[in-house]
Design an enzyme around this catalytic site. Structure first.
Site, PDB file in Angstrom:
ATOM      1  N   ASP A 141      21.090  36.651 -43.713  1.00  0.00           N
ATOM      2  CA  ASP A 141      21.902  37.703 -43.239  1.00  0.00           C
ATOM      3  C   ASP A 141      23.006  36.855 -42.457  1.00  0.00           C
ATOM      4  O   ASP A 141      23.586  37.334 -41.512  1.00  0.00           O
ATOM      5  CB  ASP A 141      21.137  38.519 -42.575  1.00  0.00           C
ATOM      6  CG  ASP A 141      22.023  39.735 -42.095  1.00  0.00           C
ATOM      7  OD1 ASP A 141      21.899  40.440 -41.184  1.00  0.00           O
ATOM      8  OD2 ASP A 141      23.049  40.073 -42.883  1.00  0.00           O
ATOM      9  N   LYS A 144      27.963  34.569 -45.813  1.00  0.00           N
ATOM     10  CA  LYS A 144      27.512  35.126 -47.196  1.00  0.00           C
ATOM     11  C   LYS A 144      27.881  33.919 -47.985  1.00  0.00           C
ATOM     12  O   LYS A 144      27.061  33.731 -49.098  1.00  0.00           O
ATOM     13  CB  LYS A 144      28.450  36.203 -47.529  1.00  0.00           C
ATOM     14  CG  LYS A 144      28.171  37.667 -46.564  1.00  0.00           C
ATOM     15  CD  LYS A 144      26.963  37.698 -46.256  1.00  0.00           C
ATOM     16  CE  LYS A 144      26.834  38.506 -44.972  1.00  0.00           C
ATOM     17  NZ  LYS A 144      25.414  38.645 -44.206  1.00  0.00           N
ATOM     18  N   ASP A 169      20.640  40.284 -47.535  1.00  0.00           N
ATOM     19  CA  ASP A 169      21.745  41.480 -47.040  1.00  0.00           C
ATOM     20  C   ASP A 169      22.870  41.363 -47.502  1.00  0.00           C
ATOM     21  O   ASP A 169      23.354  40.124 -48.186  1.00  0.00           O
ATOM     22  CB  ASP A 169      21.716  41.552 -45.636  1.00  0.00           C
ATOM     23  CG  ASP A 169      22.275  42.798 -44.925  1.00  0.00           C
ATOM     24  OD1 ASP A 169      22.836  42.741 -43.942  1.00  0.00           O
ATOM     25  OD2 ASP A 169      22.146  43.941 -45.939  1.00  0.00           O
ATOM     26  N   ASN A 170      23.807  42.364 -47.609  1.00  0.00           N
ATOM     27  CA  ASN A 170      25.078  42.395 -48.144  1.00  0.00           C
ATOM     28  C   ASN A 170      25.574  41.946 -49.526  1.00  0.00           C
ATOM     29  O   ASN A 170      26.677  41.196 -49.474  1.00  0.00           O
ATOM     30  CB  ASN A 170      25.857  41.768 -46.981  1.00  0.00           C
ATOM     31  CG  ASN A 170      25.284  42.218 -45.587  1.00  0.00           C
ATOM     32  OD1 ASN A 170      25.123  41.258 -44.890  1.00  0.00           O
ATOM     33  ND2 ASN A 170      25.881  43.177 -45.273  1.00  0.00           N
ATOM     34  N   GLU A 199      25.679  49.236 -43.208  1.00  0.00           N
ATOM     35  CA  GLU A 199      25.127  49.715 -42.289  1.00  0.00           C
ATOM     36  C   GLU A 199      26.422  50.774 -41.506  1.00  0.00           C
ATOM     37  O   GLU A 199      27.137  50.610 -41.426  1.00  0.00           O
ATOM     38  CB  GLU A 199      24.654  48.732 -40.998  1.00  0.00           C
ATOM     39  CG  GLU A 199      25.889  47.493 -40.909  1.00  0.00           C
ATOM     40  CD  GLU A 199      25.930  46.556 -41.922  1.00  0.00           C
ATOM     41  OE1 GLU A 199      25.063  46.657 -42.796  1.00  0.00           O
ATOM     42  OE2 GLU A 199      26.328  45.334 -41.480  1.00  0.00           O
TER      43      GLU A 199
HETATM   44  C1  LIG Z   1      25.785  28.524 -41.978  1.00  0.00           C
HETATM   45  N1  LIG Z   1      24.625  28.397 -41.050  1.00  0.00           N
HETATM   46  C2  LIG Z   1      24.407  29.174 -40.125  1.00  0.00           C
HETATM   47  N2  LIG Z   1      23.535  28.814 -39.262  1.00  0.00           N
HETATM   48  C3  LIG Z   1      23.054  29.789 -38.281  1.00  0.00           C
HETATM   49  N3  LIG Z   1      23.760  30.762 -37.808  1.00  0.00           N
HETATM   50  C4  LIG Z   1      24.812  31.130 -38.748  1.00  0.00           C
HETATM   51  C5  LIG Z   1      24.855  30.429 -39.720  1.00  0.00           C
HETATM   52  N4  LIG Z   1      25.949  30.928 -40.379  1.00  0.00           N
HETATM   53  C6  LIG Z   1      26.128  31.948 -39.800  1.00  0.00           C
HETATM   54  N5  LIG Z   1      25.184  32.173 -38.569  1.00  0.00           N
HETATM   55  C7  LIG Z   1      25.285  33.244 -37.565  1.00  0.00           C
HETATM   56  O1  LIG Z   1      24.812  34.443 -38.406  1.00  0.00           O
HETATM   57  C8  LIG Z   1      25.544  35.513 -37.900  1.00  0.00           C
HETATM   58  C9  LIG Z   1      26.395  35.797 -38.975  1.00  0.00           C
HETATM   59  C10 LIG Z   1      26.645  36.729 -39.833  1.00  0.00           C
HETATM   60  C11 LIG Z   1      27.520  36.954 -40.815  1.00  0.00           C
HETATM   61  N6  LIG Z   1      27.494  38.359 -41.584  1.00  0.00           N
HETATM   62  C12 LIG Z   1      28.347  39.036 -41.955  1.00  0.00           C
HETATM   63  O2  LIG Z   1      29.339  38.433 -42.010  1.00  0.00           O
HETATM   64  C13 LIG Z   1      28.416  40.529 -42.217  1.00  0.00           C
HETATM   65  C14 LIG Z   1      29.478  41.190 -42.375  1.00  0.00           C
HETATM   66  C15 LIG Z   1      29.209  42.563 -42.651  1.00  0.00           C
HETATM   67  C16 LIG Z   1      30.639  43.133 -42.846  1.00  0.00           C
HETATM   68  C17 LIG Z   1      30.798  44.271 -43.796  1.00  0.00           C
HETATM   69  C18 LIG Z   1      32.041  44.990 -44.051  1.00  0.00           C
HETATM   70  C19 LIG Z   1      32.921  44.706 -43.312  1.00  0.00           C
HETATM   71  F1  LIG Z   1      34.287  45.407 -43.203  1.00  0.00           F
HETATM   72  C20 LIG Z   1      32.997  43.885 -42.174  1.00  0.00           C
HETATM   73  C21 LIG Z   1      31.659  43.372 -41.995  1.00  0.00           C
HETATM   74  C22 LIG Z   1      28.188  43.180 -42.677  1.00  0.00           C
HETATM   75  C23 LIG Z   1      27.051  42.744 -42.612  1.00  0.00           C
HETATM   76  O3  LIG Z   1      25.649  43.338 -42.565  1.00  0.00           O
HETATM   77  C24 LIG Z   1      26.971  41.103 -42.340  1.00  0.00           C
HETATM   78  O4  LIG Z   1      25.831  40.411 -42.318  1.00  0.00           O
HETATM   79  C25 LIG Z   1      26.435  35.024 -36.641  1.00  0.00           C
HETATM   80  F2  LIG Z   1      27.385  35.777 -36.424  1.00  0.00           F
HETATM   81  C26 LIG Z   1      26.530  33.838 -36.931  1.00  0.00           C
HETATM   82  O5  LIG Z   1      26.905  32.976 -35.792  1.00  0.00           O
HETATM   83 MG   LIG Z   2      23.989  41.551 -42.712  1.00  0.00          MG
END
Ligand SMILES: CNc1ncnc2c1ncn2[C@@H]1O[C@H](/C=C/CNC(=O)c2cc(-c3ccc(F)cc3)cc(O)c2O)[C@H](F)[C@H]1O
Ligand SMILES: [Mg+2]
Length: 214
Positions: A141, A144, A169-170, A199
């Protein structure tokens, strides 16, 4: 209240949720994000699908990539059998600090290990650092476009065994097209799509469950 969205979510949890009651923490965050301000938690609808997979698999060793505020970590941990562990990775220190407090408020800190750092650095170290052989269940999650590279990295590091399950997810919104193509096209995975909604909205989204065949 609070300067960032995660801080406002934590404040709401401390104000409304019962300390030590994981369900009330989950419900409080869902209420807040549905009625006050949207946030990217897996949420109640897709969360129910995730719950059913966690209950079916009863993982001894589970990994989550992308903790954010700790919503799914709390949701998952509340369903884990005794002496099972959820390892969750979060590289944003602000989010990690909030998630630690949400996890503690829910009273599930003894089932959750939060690693503050990037998945790419930590996946290769998991076996040594945690005396792990493999993960029974992985919840993706995080960013992406990192689902696919991190899945390949887990394969290369021998963290997946025959029967290990990936839950992503997503896969529709925002989408993870390269990951979907890989797990659906590869003879090494048996993949299934669970249709749902983004969500707290009526926008289509879904969860992909992929069994690693070895
Ligand atoms: C790459 N390695 C990483 N290692 C550790 N933590 C990480 C890493 N990469 C990110 N993180 C960490 O994981 C999290 C990132 C979550 C990203 N999730 C989404 O973008 C996401 C976006 C939407 C969404 C849908 C429609 C819309 F209009 C706007 C948004 C819906 C969803 O359910 C999501 O999960 C955190 F933020 C980041 O620091
Ligand atoms: Mg998500």
């Amino acid at each position: 209240y609070g300067s960032t969205r995660p801080e406002r979510i934590l404040a709401e949890v401390k104000r409304k949720a019962t300390r030590g009651d994981a369900r009330s923490v989950v419900d409080t965050i869902d209420q807040y994000c549905r009625h006050q301000e949207w946030a990217m938690n897996v949420g109640d609808e897709k969360g129910t699908i995730l719950d059913s997979i966690v209950c079916e698999v009863k993982p001894r060793a589970m990994l989550e990539l992308g903790t954010y505020c700790g919503y799914s970590a709390v949701r998952i941990a509340s369903l884990l059998p005794p002496n099972s562990r959820l390892i969750t990775m979060e590289f944003n220190p602000v989010f990690a600090a909030i998630a630690r407090q949400v996890i503690a408020w829910a009273g599930v800190e003894d089932k959750v290990v939060l690693i503050e750092g990037p998945s790419g650095d930590w996946i290769p170290k998991m076996k040594k650092e945690f005396g792990l052989t493999s993960f029974d269940l992985v919840f993706l999650d995080h960013w992406k476009d990192c689902y696919l590279p991190d899945t390949k990295l887990m394969e290369e590091c021998g963290l997946l065994r025959t029967g290990s399950i990936l839950v992503a997810d997503n896969v529709i919104c925002p989408g993870a097209p390269d990951y979907l193509e890989y797990v659906r096209g590869s003879p090494r995975y048996e993949s299934k799509y669970f249709r749902s909604h983004l969500e707290y909205t009526t926008v289509e989204d879904g969860i992909e469950k992929s069994v690693f065949l070895g």
